[in-house]
Design an enzyme around this catalytic site. Structure first.
Site, short mmCIF file in Angstrom:
data_model
loop_
_atom_site.label_atom_id
_atom_site.label_comp_id
_atom_site.label_asym_id
_atom_site.label_seq_id
_atom_site.Cartn_x
_atom_site.Cartn_y
_atom_site.Cartn_z
N CYS A 72 -125.92 -50.98 -42.34
CA CYS A 72 -126.83 -50.48 -41.31
C CYS A 72 -127.84 -51.55 -40.92
O CYS A 72 -128.50 -52.13 -41.79
CB CYS A 72 -127.55 -49.25 -41.84
SG CYS A 72 -128.83 -48.67 -40.73
N CYS A 81 -132.23 -44.08 -45.75
CA CYS A 81 -131.28 -44.39 -46.83
C CYS A 81 -131.95 -45.23 -47.91
O CYS A 81 -132.79 -46.08 -47.62
CB CYS A 81 -130.09 -45.16 -46.29
SG CYS A 81 -129.04 -44.19 -45.21
N TYR A 311 -133.02 -16.99 -53.19
CA TYR A 311 -133.11 -18.16 -52.30
C TYR A 311 -131.78 -18.31 -51.54
O TYR A 311 -131.17 -19.37 -51.58
CB TYR A 311 -133.40 -19.44 -53.09
CG TYR A 311 -134.52 -19.36 -54.09
CD1 TYR A 311 -135.83 -19.63 -53.70
CD2 TYR A 311 -134.27 -18.99 -55.40
CE1 TYR A 311 -136.86 -19.55 -54.62
CE2 TYR A 311 -135.30 -18.91 -56.32
CZ TYR A 311 -136.59 -19.19 -55.94
OH TYR A 311 -137.60 -19.12 -56.86
N CYS A 407 -131.59 -29.13 -56.06
CA CYS A 407 -131.63 -30.42 -55.37
C CYS A 407 -132.67 -31.33 -56.03
O CYS A 407 -132.98 -32.39 -55.50
CB CYS A 407 -131.92 -30.22 -53.89
SG CYS A 407 -133.36 -29.22 -53.58
N1 SAH Z 1 -128.43 -20.91 -50.98
C1 SAH Z 1 -128.67 -21.29 -49.61
C2 SAH Z 1 -130.08 -21.79 -49.33
C3 SAH Z 1 -130.67 -22.75 -50.33
S1 SAH Z 1 -132.11 -23.63 -49.79
C4 SAH Z 1 -127.66 -22.32 -49.16
O1 SAH Z 1 -127.09 -23.03 -49.98
O2 SAH Z 1 -127.42 -22.42 -47.96
C5 SAH Z 1 -133.43 -22.76 -50.48
C6 SAH Z 1 -133.81 -21.52 -49.70
O3 SAH Z 1 -134.90 -20.92 -50.39
C7 SAH Z 1 -134.28 -21.77 -48.28
O4 SAH Z 1 -133.52 -20.97 -47.41
C8 SAH Z 1 -135.75 -21.32 -48.30
O5 SAH Z 1 -136.17 -20.73 -47.10
C9 SAH Z 1 -135.76 -20.32 -49.43
N2 SAH Z 1 -137.05 -20.08 -50.10
C10 SAH Z 1 -138.06 -20.96 -50.31
N3 SAH Z 1 -139.06 -20.40 -51.02
C11 SAH Z 1 -138.67 -19.11 -51.31
C12 SAH Z 1 -139.27 -18.04 -52.02
N4 SAH Z 1 -140.46 -18.15 -52.60
N5 SAH Z 1 -138.58 -16.90 -52.10
C13 SAH Z 1 -137.36 -16.75 -51.53
N6 SAH Z 1 -136.75 -17.73 -50.84
C14 SAH Z 1 -137.39 -18.91 -50.72
#
Ligand code: SAH
Length: 470
Positions: A72, A81, A311, A407
């Site tokens: 890049c 990156c 989540y 993550c």
């Molecule tokens: N499992 C899903 C999303 C994971 S990302 C996938 O893989 O697509 C994490 C998610 O947690 C996000 O959508 C975010 O909005 C949510 N989140 C963040 N803080 C939260 C909380 N206190 N309670 C519930 N959800 C939450």
């Protein structure tokens, strides 16, 4: 004692969690960008702190076999990156090492290596692009922030983004210049266009373009739509995100559709998902499929089992689990994502899924009080991990398995340790790379509930490890 501006010859032994090379000079850890483990380099010390120092490479004396010329042209300038200077094999090795280190040092697990699933392709993989807008050369442009700054670097082509994302960016810049659309100035909190945001559904070919603006309307909205559609014929929808607050959040909290439906669809693990601009969707579709398949296999579901997905975002993992479980419950804090999740259940004909919008801690507590006893709890929290109230509520529900998708290896390790101290045992851990060339890495840990006598054994075991590391 290390001295600022002095040059030292040293060998690199490993990496920080951000991917900087680590060397030990005069007993002090020195962090150096773009250094590769095993290399001997001449390093200039830039800053000496209390416990670590920072430096930069003056000369690579014996380059690693993994050193490559960055593909890049913006490598080193752009803050995106982190690993353009090494081959992908080394990147995967260091990411696996990073997860293993966190789980052993912070989590207290005993691991004998950790496997990582690398991506088949390291380019053009991102499903989402967010280009900040600025006036870098006295005229409207969009690109990326220079490392550790908010200075916009114009770009032609980003190798990890889709070509469609770059075409949308170029067309939006052309529209701003043609109609003299004001660029947002974050210092003065004035002007209009803040970000150009693009989301792609790689399996469906659908594309969403979103202009983030400090205002309710845009000048020449229909001309913008025409220019974007001409640039990307498969464009599906154009949205305005109204973002009038100060701060670094990319998207605003209100949206107005300028053309199309306001969302796109993509296919993941054989299911069709509707994605609005604010809903979370993994940035690497192919690798997300691998990650979810692994996480769901670890859940060991069958039609007698109930799974709770905390989540859950737009219900991606929840609905994939629904195909194998008796029933599933998804919990998520963003209203729009839950709206999408319910729609997604419907469009896939899934009837055994319930979703509700709540904070994970509050929802888990309520479910625990109601006597809900899921067999499996899946958690996939943001980087900060799960809070103590969620841990306690999960333990009260006493699922046989907890599958933790993460993550951030450090918060994952912290939470795994808390769960181990409360009667769970980590039985499997692995990493999946969803972010080739970038510093992030995903991992999954499966924990299983132990019997009462095992609980005592685990407490002792954890304490032993603590003593050892002290
Ligand atoms: N499992 C899903 C999303 C994971 S990302 C996938 O893989 O697509 C994490 C998610 O947690 C996000 O959508 C975010 O909005 C949510 N989140 C963040 N803080 C939260 C909380 N206190 N309670 C519930 N959800 C939450």
């Amino acid at each position: 004692m290390l001295k600022k501006n002095e040059i030292y010859e040293t060998e690199f032994t490993g990496y920080t969690s951000e991917g900087l090379g680590v060397a030990r000079i005069d007993g002090m850890a020195v962090f150096v960008p773009k250094a590769i483990a095993g290399e001997r380099c001449r390093v200039r010390i830039l800053k000496v702190g209390k416990t670590v120092a920072y430096g930069k490479i003056e000369q690579v004396l014996t380059p690693s076999a993994h050193r490559v010329k960055p593909a890049c042209p913006y490598a080193g300038l752009c803050g995106g990156c982190a690993f353009q200077h090494m081959d992908y094999e080394e990147e995967c090795t260091l990411k696996a090492q990073r997860v293993e280190d966190a789980l052993t040092r912070i989590g207290g697990l005993q691991l004998d290596g950790l496997s990582i699933t690398g991506a088949k392709t390291t380019g053009n993989y991102r499903t989402k692009a967010q280009f900040p807008v600025g006036m870098p050369e006295g005229k409207a442009d969009a690109g990326f922030f220079r490392q550790r700054s908010h200075q916009v670097i114009p770009i032609e082509r980003c190798g990890i983004q889709s070509e469609d994302a770059d075409k949308i960016r170029a067309a939006a810049v052309e529209w701003m210049r043609k109609y003299r659309v004001p660029v947002y100035d974050e210092v003065a909190h004035s002007g209009l266009v803040r970000h150009i945001y693009v989301r792609c559904g790689f399996a469906t070919g659908q594309v969403l373009a979103c202009i983030v603006a400090n205002g309710e309307t845009l000048p020449k909205e229909q001309e913008l739509v025409s220019m974007l559609r001409a640039a990307v014929p498969n464009l599906t929808t154009v949205v305005l995100s109204i973002h009038t607050k100060k701060g670094n959040a990319v998207l605003g909290d209100r949206f107005r559709t300028l053309w199309g439906e306001g969302y796109i669809e993509d296919i993941l693990c054989g299911l069709r998902f509707r994605l609005s601009p604010r809903s979370f969707y993994q940035v690497n579709r192919d690798q997300a499929e691998r990650l979810y398949e692994k996480a769901i296999a670890l859940a060991e579901l069958d039609e007698t089992k109930t799974a709770l997905d905390l989540y859950c975002g737009t219900g991606t993992i929840t609905l994939c689990m629904a195909k194998q479980a008796g029933s599933v419950i998804g919990v998520e804090i963003i209203e729009a994502a839950i709206h999408d999740a319910k729609e997604n259940a419907e469009r896939n004909g899934i009837k055994n899924a319930r979703f509700f919008c709540a904070d994970a801690g509050e929802a888990a507590l309520r479910l625990a009080e109601e006597g809900t006893k899921p067999d499996v709890i899946m958690v996939d929290p943001p980087r900060k991990g799960i809070s103590m109230d969620v841990i306690d509520a999960m333990v009260t529900m006493a699922p046989q398995r907890i599958v933790y998708v993460s993550c951030d290896p450090a918060t994952l390790a912290r939470d795994v340790k808390l769960l181990e101290e409360r009667g769970y045992k980590a039985i499997h851990a692995e990493a999946v790379d969803l972010f080739p060339r970038c510093a992030h890495v995903e991992s999954v840990v499966c924990l299983s509930r132990e019997k009462a006598d095992d609980y005592i054994r685990i407490s002792v075991h954890t304490k032993d490890l603590q003593t050892k590391s002290n």
